[in-house]
Design a protein around this motif. Structure first.
Motif, mmCIF file in Angstrom:
data_model
loop_
_atom_site.group_PDB
_atom_site.id
_atom_site.type_symbol
_atom_site.label_atom_id
_atom_site.label_comp_id
_atom_site.label_asym_id
_atom_site.label_seq_id
_atom_site.Cartn_x
_atom_site.Cartn_y
_atom_site.Cartn_z
ATOM 1 N N ILE A 6 0.860 -1.181 0.000
ATOM 2 C CA ILE A 6 0.000 0.000 0.000
ATOM 3 C C ILE A 6 0.898 1.233 0.000
ATOM 4 N N GLY A 7 0.473 2.272 -0.706
ATOM 5 C CA GLY A 7 1.284 3.476 -0.770
ATOM 6 C C GLY A 7 0.454 4.733 -0.908
ATOM 7 N N ARG A 8 1.144 5.850 -1.001
ATOM 8 C CA ARG A 8 0.502 7.151 -1.169
ATOM 9 C C ARG A 8 1.152 7.872 -2.348
ATOM 10 N N LYS A 9 0.301 8.389 -3.238
ATOM 11 C CA LYS A 9 0.803 9.101 -4.411
ATOM 12 C C LYS A 9 1.405 10.433 -3.987
ATOM 13 N N VAL A 10 2.655 10.666 -4.358
ATOM 14 C CA VAL A 10 3.354 11.901 -4.011
ATOM 15 C C VAL A 10 3.253 12.924 -5.131
ATOM 16 N N GLY A 11 3.424 12.491 -6.368
ATOM 17 C CA GLY A 11 3.387 13.397 -7.508
ATOM 18 C C GLY A 11 4.169 12.798 -8.666
ATOM 19 N N MET A 12 4.397 13.619 -9.688
ATOM 20 C CA MET A 12 5.112 13.144 -10.870
ATOM 21 C C MET A 12 6.428 13.897 -11.048
ATOM 22 N N THR A 13 7.370 13.207 -11.647
ATOM 23 C CA THR A 13 8.660 13.804 -11.982
ATOM 24 C C THR A 13 9.179 13.064 -13.206
ATOM 25 N N GLN A 14 10.468 13.177 -13.479
ATOM 26 C CA GLN A 14 11.059 12.485 -14.618
ATOM 27 C C GLN A 14 12.458 12.012 -14.270
ATOM 28 N N VAL A 15 12.841 10.919 -14.891
ATOM 29 C CA VAL A 15 14.187 10.388 -14.709
ATOM 30 C C VAL A 15 14.823 10.237 -16.087
ATOM 31 N N PHE A 16 16.159 10.215 -16.105
ATOM 32 C CA PHE A 16 16.902 10.106 -17.352
ATOM 33 C C PHE A 16 17.636 8.776 -17.389
ATOM 34 N N THR A 17 17.558 8.094 -18.511
ATOM 35 C CA THR A 17 18.297 6.857 -18.707
ATOM 36 C C THR A 17 19.744 7.179 -19.066
ATOM 37 N N PRO A 18 20.662 6.214 -18.972
ATOM 38 C CA PRO A 18 22.055 6.465 -19.378
ATOM 39 C C PRO A 18 22.185 6.930 -20.820
ATOM 40 N N GLU A 19 21.183 6.594 -21.661
ATOM 41 C CA GLU A 19 21.217 7.025 -23.054
ATOM 42 C C GLU A 19 20.686 8.446 -23.232
ATOM 43 N N GLY A 20 20.173 9.056 -22.137
ATOM 44 C CA GLY A 20 19.647 10.409 -22.218
ATOM 45 C C GLY A 20 18.157 10.485 -22.483
ATOM 46 N N LYS A 21 17.470 9.357 -22.466
ATOM 47 C CA LYS A 21 16.032 9.341 -22.705
ATOM 48 C C LYS A 21 15.286 9.785 -21.446
ATOM 49 N N VAL A 22 14.257 10.598 -21.624
ATOM 50 C CA VAL A 22 13.455 11.088 -20.501
ATOM 51 C C VAL A 22 12.266 10.153 -20.272
ATOM 52 N N ILE A 23 12.084 9.725 -19.027
ATOM 53 C CA ILE A 23 10.966 8.851 -18.680
ATOM 54 C C ILE A 23 10.115 9.544 -17.619
ATOM 55 N N PRO A 24 8.844 9.853 -17.920
ATOM 56 C CA PRO A 24 7.956 10.424 -16.894
ATOM 57 C C PRO A 24 7.564 9.346 -15.885
ATOM 58 N N VAL A 25 7.663 9.658 -14.608
ATOM 59 C CA VAL A 25 7.368 8.669 -13.571
ATOM 60 C C VAL A 25 6.487 9.292 -12.492
ATOM 61 N N THR A 26 5.717 8.427 -11.837
ATOM 62 C CA THR A 26 4.935 8.820 -10.668
ATOM 63 C C THR A 26 5.647 8.304 -9.422
ATOM 64 N N VAL A 27 5.841 9.180 -8.454
ATOM 65 C CA VAL A 27 6.498 8.798 -7.203
ATOM 66 C C VAL A 27 5.437 8.354 -6.205
ATOM 67 N N VAL A 28 5.602 7.158 -5.669
ATOM 68 C CA VAL A 28 4.675 6.609 -4.682
ATOM 69 C C VAL A 28 5.447 6.280 -3.409
ATOM 70 N N GLU A 29 5.017 6.861 -2.297
ATOM 71 C CA GLU A 29 5.573 6.500 -0.989
ATOM 72 C C GLU A 29 4.904 5.196 -0.560
ATOM 73 N N ALA A 30 5.627 4.099 -0.684
ATOM 74 C CA ALA A 30 5.053 2.768 -0.473
ATOM 75 C C ALA A 30 5.567 2.153 0.820
ATOM 76 N N GLY A 31 4.648 1.883 1.757
ATOM 77 C CA GLY A 31 5.009 1.235 3.001
ATOM 78 C C GLY A 31 5.836 2.131 3.909
ATOM 79 N N PRO A 32 6.464 1.524 4.916
ATOM 80 C CA PRO A 32 6.380 0.100 5.255
ATOM 81 C C PRO A 32 5.000 -0.285 5.771
ATOM 82 N N CYS A 33 4.561 -1.469 5.401
ATOM 83 C CA CYS A 33 3.225 -1.950 5.740
ATOM 84 C C CYS A 33 3.331 -3.167 6.670
#
Length: 210
Positions: A6-33
């Motif tokens: 179980i978790g709580r939605k924090v918001g969205m951000t982005q991460v970069f791969t080693p190749e420089g590709k941008v990936i949109p991600v959702t951050v979830v504070e998950a647990g500890p449960c």
């Protein structure tokens, strides 16, 4: 289903791969449960794992729930949810389920409640277009258009009409965990998930994962 949290939605951000590709991600504070209860077929008629999330005070839970927490030896939790896992042998009452249960690249299903928009018209709810804004059409241009011919003289079920929009349980399947942040108890999940910031979501391994 073999693992869940179980978790709580924090918001969205982005991460970069080693190749420089941008990936949109959702951050979830998950647990500890904490594991509050393990249900068995012999005693309860079905096998399930009951997890808690978000520690709270004893004054904010009712007496039956407080009894469960005391029996399990865990502190009171705001959220209680059951998961019907295929194998419960790895879990023990009172132990914690953390983000380390998952790993980078895992495929998961995320369940949450969508944002509530209240009573909404057809343009907002169903993305219908406006009526003609010409003389003779009428004073309203955002109302519903024709529902069909006079025969049959009734409105069919499931027609797109105004009504309650949002605030419904939605499952997004087969999402990818880009990163597991153990230090922050966070899961970075590729793409968007249902719910507003701060809403509670459940994450389990995907039923469609290959």
């Amino acid at each position: 289903m073999n693992k869940a949290i179980i978790g709580r939605k924090v918001g969205m951000t982005q991460v970069f791969t080693p190749e420089g590709k941008v990936i949109p991600v959702t951050v979830v504070e998950a647990g500890p449960c904490p594991v509050v209860q393990i249900k068995t077929v012999e005693k309860d008629g079905y096998a399930a794992l009951k997890l808690g999330f978000d520690e709270t005070s004893e004054k904010r839970v009712n007496k039956p729930e407080l009894g469960q927490f005391k029996k399990a030896g865990v502190k009171p939790q705001k959220v209680l949810k059951e998961f019907r896992l295929a194998d419960l042998s790895a879990y023990e009452v009172g132990k914690m389920v953390t983000v380390e249960t998952f790993k980078d690249g895992d495929k998961v299903d995320v369940v949450g409640m969508t944002k509530g928009h209240g009573y909404s018209g057809v343009i907002k709810r169903w993305n219908q277009h406006r009526l003609k804004e010409t003389h003779g059409v009428g004073p309203v241009h955002r109302e519903v258009g024709s529902f069909g011919s006079i025969n049959p003289a009734r409105v069919f079920k499931q027609m797109h009409m105004p009504g309650q929009y949002g605030n419904e349980r939605v499952t997004i399947q087969n999402l990818e965990i880009v990163k597991v942040d153990v230090a922050r108890n966070a899961l970075l999940i590729k793409g968007a998930i249902p719910g507003a910031k701060g809403s509670v979501v459940t994450i389990s391994d995907s039923v469609k994962a290959k």
